[in-house]
Design a protein around this motif. Structure first.
Motif, short mmCIF file in Angstrom:
data_model
loop_
_atom_site.label_atom_id
_atom_site.label_comp_id
_atom_site.label_asym_id
_atom_site.label_seq_id
_atom_site.Cartn_x
_atom_site.Cartn_y
_atom_site.Cartn_z
N GLU A 35 24.74 -14.31 -0.39
CA GLU A 35 23.88 -15.47 -0.57
C GLU A 35 22.43 -14.97 -0.51
O GLU A 35 22.17 -13.83 -0.11
N PRO A 36 21.45 -15.82 -0.88
CA PRO A 36 20.05 -15.39 -0.85
C PRO A 36 19.59 -14.89 0.52
O PRO A 36 19.90 -15.50 1.54
N HIS A 37 18.92 -13.75 0.52
CA HIS A 37 18.29 -13.16 1.70
C HIS A 37 16.90 -12.70 1.30
O HIS A 37 16.58 -12.59 0.11
N ASP A 38 16.08 -12.37 2.28
CA ASP A 38 14.75 -11.83 1.98
C ASP A 38 14.84 -10.41 1.42
O ASP A 38 14.12 -10.05 0.49
N ILE A 39 15.74 -9.62 2.01
CA ILE A 39 15.88 -8.21 1.62
C ILE A 39 17.37 -7.88 1.53
O ILE A 39 18.13 -8.19 2.45
N ALA A 40 17.79 -7.24 0.43
CA ALA A 40 19.18 -6.79 0.26
C ALA A 40 19.17 -5.28 0.06
O ALA A 40 18.41 -4.77 -0.78
N ILE A 41 20.01 -4.58 0.82
CA ILE A 41 19.95 -3.11 0.88
C ILE A 41 21.30 -2.49 0.57
O ILE A 41 22.32 -2.89 1.15
#
Length: 266
Positions: free
Chosen positions: A190-196
């Motif tokens: 789902e939407p997050h600020d940062i995806a790594i």
């Protein structure tokens, strides 16, 4: 690069299997030149898992050896052969840099996480109060998760193909950061600020995607810690969708500075 080598040479290394793909020697030797460190050189150490303990034991007697970066697949295996490890390395269960002390003993720590966070901050991205999606639960992923937690993120969702490892990392984070919100996720975040991406998916000629970008929209920052290729399939797809991206080389550049200081006791 040194034009000649004599008996005053100080040797640094990068330890892995294989090592032909690593960029660290080029970057570290450039950093050495920038810091005007005379008679200092980094070289690759290609060592198999079977020979790892014997090799590390030999380093204790190598008088002009100062330290080595540790890369895959040895970050966890080296721990058993070290004389001292930092609290960070103990918490993560892996280390990525070793230094030789004056008495010949070997000390290790983990700088993957701090290198990653430093690279985000240097690029102008804040991490405090942010929501994080992390693919991976191995040594590098654990280091990044702990470093982000120490910098005050709001919460983190962990996805790993082996869910038990994701749960193990979740528990380790809860043990050290009691108030941190930690969730187990899927490969479609789902939407997050940062995806790594902190897995090996997409490394080399691999066309695997570590996670789906289907539900992610601006301004989610997509990060990949892979160095080769620099522009992974994940980052290519993110750019096509208009998402901001952060490359693995930025993390490595920050780590290089931290690692050099660590190995040379600066």
């Amino acid at each position: 690069m040194l034009e000649q080598v004599d008996g005053r040479l100080v040797v640094l290394g990068i330890l892995g299997d294989p090592v032909h793909q690593v960029k660290a020697p080029l970057m570290m030797n450039a950093e050495i030149r920038r810091n005007q460190l005379a008679e200092t050189l980094m070289i690759p150490f290609h060592v198999s898992r079977e020979g790892l303990n014997e090799f590390l034991t030999g380093l204790k007697s190598w008088q002009n050896f100062r330290g080595t970066i540790v890369t895959m697949p040895h970050k966890q295996a080296v721990m058993a052969s070290l004389d001292q490890v930092s609290e960070q390395a103990k918490a993560i269960g892996a280390c990525n840099v070793i230094r030789r002390e004056t008495d010949g003993s070997l000390t290790g720590t983990m700088l993957d996480g701090e290198g990653f966070v430093s690279s985000l901050l240097a690029a102008g991205y804040k991490v405090t109060g942010k929501s994080i999606y992390l693919a991976g639960a191995g040594g590098a992923a654990s280091a990044i998760a702990h470093a982000l937690a120490s910098h005050g993120i709001a919460g983190i969702t962990i996805y790993n193909r082996t869910q038990a490892k994701a749960e193990e990392l979740r528990q380790a984070l809860h043990k050290q950061y009691h108030e941190l919100q930690v969730y187990i996720g899927t490969d479609t975040p789902e939407p997050h600020d940062i995806a790594i991406n902190a897995t090996s998916a997409g490394m080399g000629n691999s066309e695997l995607l570590p996670f789906s970008l289907e539900k992610l929209t601006q301004p989610t920052l997509i990060c990949d810690i892979i160095i080769y290729p620099e522009r992974t399939l994940l980052l290519q797809q993110a750019e096509k969708q208009g998402l901001p991206t952060h490359y693995g080389r930025a993390m490595l550049q920050q780590q290089i500075s931290l690692m050099l200081k660590y190995m040379l006791h600066q």
